[in-house]
Design a protein around this motif. Structure first.
Motif, mmCIF file in Angstrom:
data_model
loop_
_atom_site.group_PDB
_atom_site.id
_atom_site.type_symbol
_atom_site.label_atom_id
_atom_site.label_comp_id
_atom_site.label_asym_id
_atom_site.label_seq_id
_atom_site.Cartn_x
_atom_site.Cartn_y
_atom_site.Cartn_z
ATOM 1 N N ILE A 50 16.287 22.105 -48.110
ATOM 2 C CA ILE A 50 15.500 22.797 -47.355
ATOM 3 C C ILE A 50 14.963 24.234 -47.741
ATOM 4 O O ILE A 50 13.922 24.779 -47.496
ATOM 5 C CB ILE A 50 15.889 22.610 -45.794
ATOM 6 N N THR A 51 16.187 24.930 -47.965
ATOM 7 C CA THR A 51 16.187 26.307 -48.309
ATOM 8 C C THR A 51 15.083 26.584 -49.523
ATOM 9 O O THR A 51 14.344 27.260 -49.658
ATOM 10 C CB THR A 51 17.565 26.942 -48.636
ATOM 11 N N LEU A 98 8.247 23.547 -40.007
ATOM 12 C CA LEU A 98 9.237 22.601 -40.299
ATOM 13 C C LEU A 98 9.064 21.532 -39.416
ATOM 14 O O LEU A 98 9.379 21.467 -38.090
ATOM 15 C CB LEU A 98 10.491 23.289 -40.773
ATOM 16 N N GLU A 125 11.492 25.902 -48.100
ATOM 17 C CA GLU A 125 10.866 26.876 -47.204
ATOM 18 C C GLU A 125 10.567 28.093 -48.066
ATOM 19 O O GLU A 125 9.909 28.813 -47.725
ATOM 20 C CB GLU A 125 12.014 27.310 -46.113
ATOM 21 N N LEU A 159 5.648 21.441 -43.262
ATOM 22 C CA LEU A 159 6.599 21.062 -44.296
ATOM 23 C C LEU A 159 7.248 19.995 -43.542
ATOM 24 O O LEU A 159 7.995 19.935 -42.654
ATOM 25 C CB LEU A 159 7.643 22.162 -44.514
ATOM 26 N N SER A 183 10.792 23.291 -36.031
ATOM 27 C CA SER A 183 10.571 24.706 -36.019
ATOM 28 C C SER A 183 10.439 25.049 -34.483
ATOM 29 O O SER A 183 9.729 24.418 -33.742
ATOM 30 C CB SER A 183 9.510 25.290 -36.825
ATOM 31 N N LEU A 199 4.048 18.830 -48.233
ATOM 32 C CA LEU A 199 3.511 19.767 -47.646
ATOM 33 C C LEU A 199 2.108 19.555 -47.208
ATOM 34 O O LEU A 199 1.002 19.231 -48.098
ATOM 35 C CB LEU A 199 3.321 20.981 -48.475
ATOM 36 N N ARG A 220 19.675 27.081 -38.887
ATOM 37 C CA ARG A 220 18.181 27.043 -39.412
ATOM 38 C C ARG A 220 17.263 27.405 -37.943
ATOM 39 O O ARG A 220 16.048 27.504 -37.932
ATOM 40 C CB ARG A 220 17.739 26.110 -40.106
ATOM 41 N N SER A 230 7.305 27.417 -49.389
ATOM 42 C CA SER A 230 6.044 27.526 -48.347
ATOM 43 C C SER A 230 6.673 28.334 -47.089
ATOM 44 O O SER A 230 7.049 27.691 -46.119
ATOM 45 C CB SER A 230 5.750 26.235 -47.904
ATOM 46 N N PRO A 231 6.798 29.706 -47.223
ATOM 47 C CA PRO A 231 7.524 30.609 -46.220
ATOM 48 C C PRO A 231 6.828 30.287 -44.955
ATOM 49 O O PRO A 231 7.519 30.471 -43.845
ATOM 50 C CB PRO A 231 7.558 31.941 -46.745
ATOM 51 N N ARG A 232 5.738 30.010 -45.019
ATOM 52 C CA ARG A 232 4.818 30.230 -43.548
ATOM 53 C C ARG A 232 4.540 28.679 -43.036
ATOM 54 O O ARG A 232 3.979 28.659 -41.748
ATOM 55 C CB ARG A 232 3.387 30.638 -43.775
#
Length: 472
Positions: A156-157, A168, A160, A130, A260, A121, A226, A163-165
């Motif tokens: 990966i799930t 990627l 994420e 990420l 992303s 991260l 994703r 660190s949701p924000r």
């Protein structure tokens, strides 16, 4: 093309940074490369100089059970595993993520996924990335392939969720082939009757690789589920859609960069590089950073300090001369003036860090070694003949790229075969000469030459672990 995304086709130039909150002045340069063995290449100064142009490096297949080291980088490693039971056989796999200490970012090492993926991260003031480095071997069965991709998806799930924000970025060697375009991909019978309508939003792309394998189906599922963007062959970003793996058995696209959706507007450049040090070619990616993204001075705050390595420096007249030469140079004086005239602490810390990074080049002298090394950092057996053939190989590949041909010319593979054969022959000859010199030193009782030759071959990476009993 029924599976093309109309939104993707309307993008006029994804390679331009169009968001006002991002600036092309503050760019992050990433490189991903299946290097096919690190230990044999770490003395190549030309290669090291190429790596030093990047801020972040994703390394696959380093083939070493030891941690990779490179001056000026914070490094997290997932060492290779022995290919045979009881720690025997050549190590296989091995991943590393290298982040330049000049990036001014907070770095947090994350958990790994078996031996196929690792994550870091990377956080700036206003944004987090990420980073996931992937190497999926070419499994011989669908069961093993499915298991690896399921493990990667869960991994990966999990990251994420932590660190949701974070934005990627996934790069690596996936050993997945997805054909020349989405029409061919979705028409493949490898789907086995699976409903694929929900993958129709995948961005349109092209590729010089005409083949599709089951790994490519798994990769497409990952991208579609994703909502990721593949940069390889993406319209306006990678119009050439080059091969990433070239060997005598054929060429393919198996190394990828996935990002992303929100990162698309930050892309400055994506290319497949021209390096002939491995059968794989490096992927390079440059993205914009937020205007305030480089103000954080916290890149020495690492989750695991053991990943940060130092070399001992022995003070000598040569070292003193190098340091004095830099400090009195225009570059050194400019940094000194910035530090003395700084108006805020962040500027002082940033400029001081720049000074330390520059001084490292003066302080870090080559490690003592009894092996013959030429001015390129390569072993002496890698002579002018080897350099000439390597240069010819690179020029042949460059000519192919300039022509934007669909297939590599036959002469490229002829030169490459000659190059590999020459390296094997020269190396064997050097080993033979080394043994002759060792035997001669032993017979003539030349202890100095004998121990110089022996100590030169007894590097830590060549020695097996030694366990001494308490009775000894």
């Amino acid at each position: 093309m029924p599976y093309e995304n109309p939104a993707a086709l309307r993008i006029t130039s994804p390679g331009l940074c169009r968001d006002a909150t991002f600036s092309s002045k503050h760019a992050l340069h990433l490189l991903s490369w299946n290097i096919a063995g690190w230990s044999a290449k770490q003395k190549n100064l030309d290669l090291i100089a190429h790596l030093n142009k990047s801020d972040i490096i994703f390394v696959q297949e380093m083939w070493s059970t030891q941690n990779l080291t490179l001056d000026g980088f914070s490094i997290t490693c997932l060492p290779a595993t022995p290919s045979l039971p009881k720690s025997k056989g050549r190590p296989k796999g091995g991943l590393a993520l290298l982040i330049s200490t000049s990036t001014s970012a907070r770095i947090k090492s994350l958990s790994s996924c078996n031996n196929i993926a690792m994550g870091v991260l990377l956080s700036y003031n206003t944004i987090s990335f990420l980073l996931i480095n992937v190497y999926i071997p070419p499994y011989s069965s669908r069961v093993l392939t499915d298991q690896a991709w399921e493990d990667l998806d869960r991994y990966i799930t999990d990251l994420e969720a932590q660190s949701p924000r974070a934005l990627l970025i996934i790069m690596g060697d996936f050993n997945a082939r997805i054909g020349p375009n989405n029409d061919a991909l979705f028409a493949s019978n490898l789907w086995g009757g699976e409903v694929i309508d929900h993958y129709s939003s995948i961005y349109g792309r092209i590729s010089k690789d005409s083949r599709i394998n089951y790994g490519g189906i798994c990769l497409t599922r990952l991208i579609g589920s994703r909502n990721l963007i593949m940069l390889n062959g993406l319209n306006q970003v990678d119009p050439c859609a080059e091969y990433t793996y070239i060997s005598g058995q054929g060429s393919s696209v198996i190394d990828y960069a996935l990002i992303s959706q929100h990162l698309l507007k930050t892309i400055l450049k994506f290319t497949v590089g021209n390096r002939q040090d491995s059968d794989h070619l490096p992927l390079t990616l440059s993205i914009c950073l937020p205007e305030r993204g480089r103000l954080t001075f916290a890149h020495n705050q690492m989750a695991n300090p053991l990943h940060y390595t130092h070399k001992r420096t022995f003070w000598s007249p040569l070292v003193a001369s190098n340091v004095a030469l830099f400090l009195t140079s225009p570059s050194g004086l400019a940094i000194k003036e910035k530090i003395t005239n700084a108006t805020n602490p962040f500027s002082v810390l940033t400029d001081y860090d720049t000074l330390i990074s520059k001084l490292k080049m003066s302080l870090m002298l080559p490690s003592p070694s009894h092996r013959a090394i030429n001015r390129t950092g390569l072993p002496r057996w890698f002579d002018k003949d080897c350099l000439d053939v390597k240069r010819q190989l690179r020029q042949t590949y460059l000519h192919y790229r300039l022509q934007n041909a669909n297939t590599l010319p036959p002469e490229y593979f002829i030169i490459k075969k000659k190059y590999k054969s020459m390296i094997v022959t020269k190396k064997r000859q050097a080993v033979h000469e080394g043994w002759k010199a060792l035997i001669h030193a032993s017979r003539t009782k030349n202890s100095k030459s004998f121990w110089e030759l022996v100590s030169g071959s007894m590097r830590p990476s060549n020695l097996a672990p030694c366990h001494i009993s308490s009775h000894t």
